[in-house]
Design an enzyme around this catalytic site. Structure first.
Site, PDB file in Angstrom:
ATOM      1  CB  CYS A 129      -9.896 -33.161 -53.979  1.00 48.33           C
ATOM      2  SG  CYS A 129      -9.019 -33.100 -55.487  1.00 48.33           S
ATOM      3  CB  CYS A 189     -10.455 -35.840 -56.487  1.00 51.66           C
ATOM      4  SG  CYS A 189      -9.043 -35.081 -55.931  1.00 51.66           S
ATOM      5  CG  ASP A 190     -14.076 -36.371 -54.535  1.00 53.63           C
ATOM      6  OD1 ASP A 190     -13.482 -37.580 -55.316  1.00 53.63           O
ATOM      7  OD2 ASP A 190     -13.679 -36.198 -53.506  1.00 53.63           O
TER       8      ASP A 190
END
Ligand code: NAP
Length: 337
Positions: free
Chosen positions: A137, A140-141
């Site tokens: 992701c 997200c990261d």
């Protein structure tokens, strides 16, 4: 037996919350087992530009927050816990059991909306380096990879979307894809290609992901799929964006699944092979997989459950709902089996 619910909904993406909204508005007081990471895959995206009604776009997590609030407003009860196991009845009018947290829950009908999860590559190093350079992701990261050299694996829209997002942070992004043709839509592909710091590398597959001495990702070993030639890429981030697989493990062996693990439903309805058990969203759909189609099928599942509760002998009709005729109603409303 105490506290037999009208309907338990397992899952909390667009399908789960939409079925919660509709069953709540039908006065069925649904219990939603929404998991700890409620909101489904849209929690991991940024801008959603194709959900009708939001001409300026909306952030994925904000959209899911709104879905959730709307379902709650009409009386959906949310349990922020994982469904650990289910025991689904084969009997018409039977009661189904769902175990979540410390408790066993019982219900006359169940809507399965567990969605799908990111697929893994299955190469050496992938599991060991998850969270230490390997991610599923970018939204997200990506912020952890400022100025880094990275790669994205995949040739679909997800890979393009992840690459575009990652390119805002990383110094360089290489999209590695196993074929020369891309599955991504032209608009997404062109957007990705137009970035100065995004490169395409095809036809290559990732053979192995290797760690540095400190245990974080350092190298991707890549193999040219036609010649078999190998090359190594020094990277500190690898984002895997190769599609999804349905989260059907807890119902395997009870609900009929297809060869890829997606729940099988009857005709245009959301009815599974078990009476009173319905399936919706990405758990069923490997073709469209959009938030709007998942929401639509969540609505269908709610209506199917409502009609089942109203019409099935042995299942008392919810308060205020007249008894009806099962065969006729299924034929008329759900298109027949
Ligand atoms: P997808 O379209 O199924 O693409 C998956 C990609 O990963 C394919 O290119 C596939 O290669 C590759 N792949 C699969 N297994 C692999 C493996 N083991 N090793 C290496 N490569 C592998 O999945 P998606 O990109 O997640 O998209 C799913 C759906 O969501 C699509 O309908 C898409 O349009 C939609 N979506 C839309 C947006 C948007 O519009 N903003 C964003 C994301 C997703 P092959 O091509 O060789 O099979």
């Amino acid at each position: 037996m105490t506290d037999v619910e009208n309907v338990i909904i397992i899952g909390s993406g667009p399908a789960g919350y939409t079925s919660a909204l509709y069953t709540a508005r039908a006065n069925l007081r649904p219990l939603v087992i929404e998991g700890y990471a409620w909101g489904g895959l849209l929690q991991q995206t940024t801008d959603v530009e194709n959900y009708p009604g939001f001409p300026e776009g909306i952030l994925g997590p904000e959209l899911m927050q709104r879905f959730r609030e709307q379902a709650e407003r009409f009386g959906a009860r949310l349990l922020t816990d994982e469904a650990a196991s289910v025991r689904l009845s084969r009997d018409v009018g039977g009661v189904h059991q769902v175990v979540a947290g410390e408790r066993e829950h019982y219900a006359r009908s169940v809507i399965l909306a567990m969605g799908a999860q990111h697929k893994k590559l299955g190469v050496p190093g992938e599991d060991e380096l998850a969270g230490r350079g390997v991610s599923y992701c970018a939204t997200c990261d990506a912020a952890f990879f400022k100025g880094a050299t990275t790669l994205i694996v995949g040739g679909g829209d997800s890979a393009m979307e992840e690459a575009i997002f990652l390119a805002k942070f990383a110094k360089h992004v290489t999209i590695v894809h196993r074929r020369d043709e891309f599955r991504a839509s032209k608009i997404m592909f062109d957007r990705a290609r137009s970035h100065e710091n995004i490169d395409l590398l095809t036809p290559y597959r990732v053979k192995e992901l290797k760690a540095s001495e400190n245990g974080s990702l350092a190298t991707a070993v890549l193999e040219q799929t036609e010649s078999g030639d190998e090359r190594e890429l020094e990277i500190s981030g690898a984002f895997i964006a190769i599609g999804h697989e349905p989260q059907s493990a807890i119902v395997a062996g009870q609900v009929e699944l297809d060869e890829k693990g997606y729940a099988v439903v009857q005709g245009r309805s959301t009815r599974t092979n078990l009476p009173g058990v319905f399936a919706a969203g990405d758990l069923v759909d490997h073709t469209y997989r959009q938030a709007i189609t998942a929401a639509g099928s969540g609505c269908q599942a709610a209506l199917d459950a409502e009609w089942y509760l109203r019409d099935t002998p042995g299942v008392p009709a919810p308060e205020g709902m007249p008894e009806g005729d099962l065969a006729e109603s299924q034929w008329i409303h759900a298109g027949g089996a």
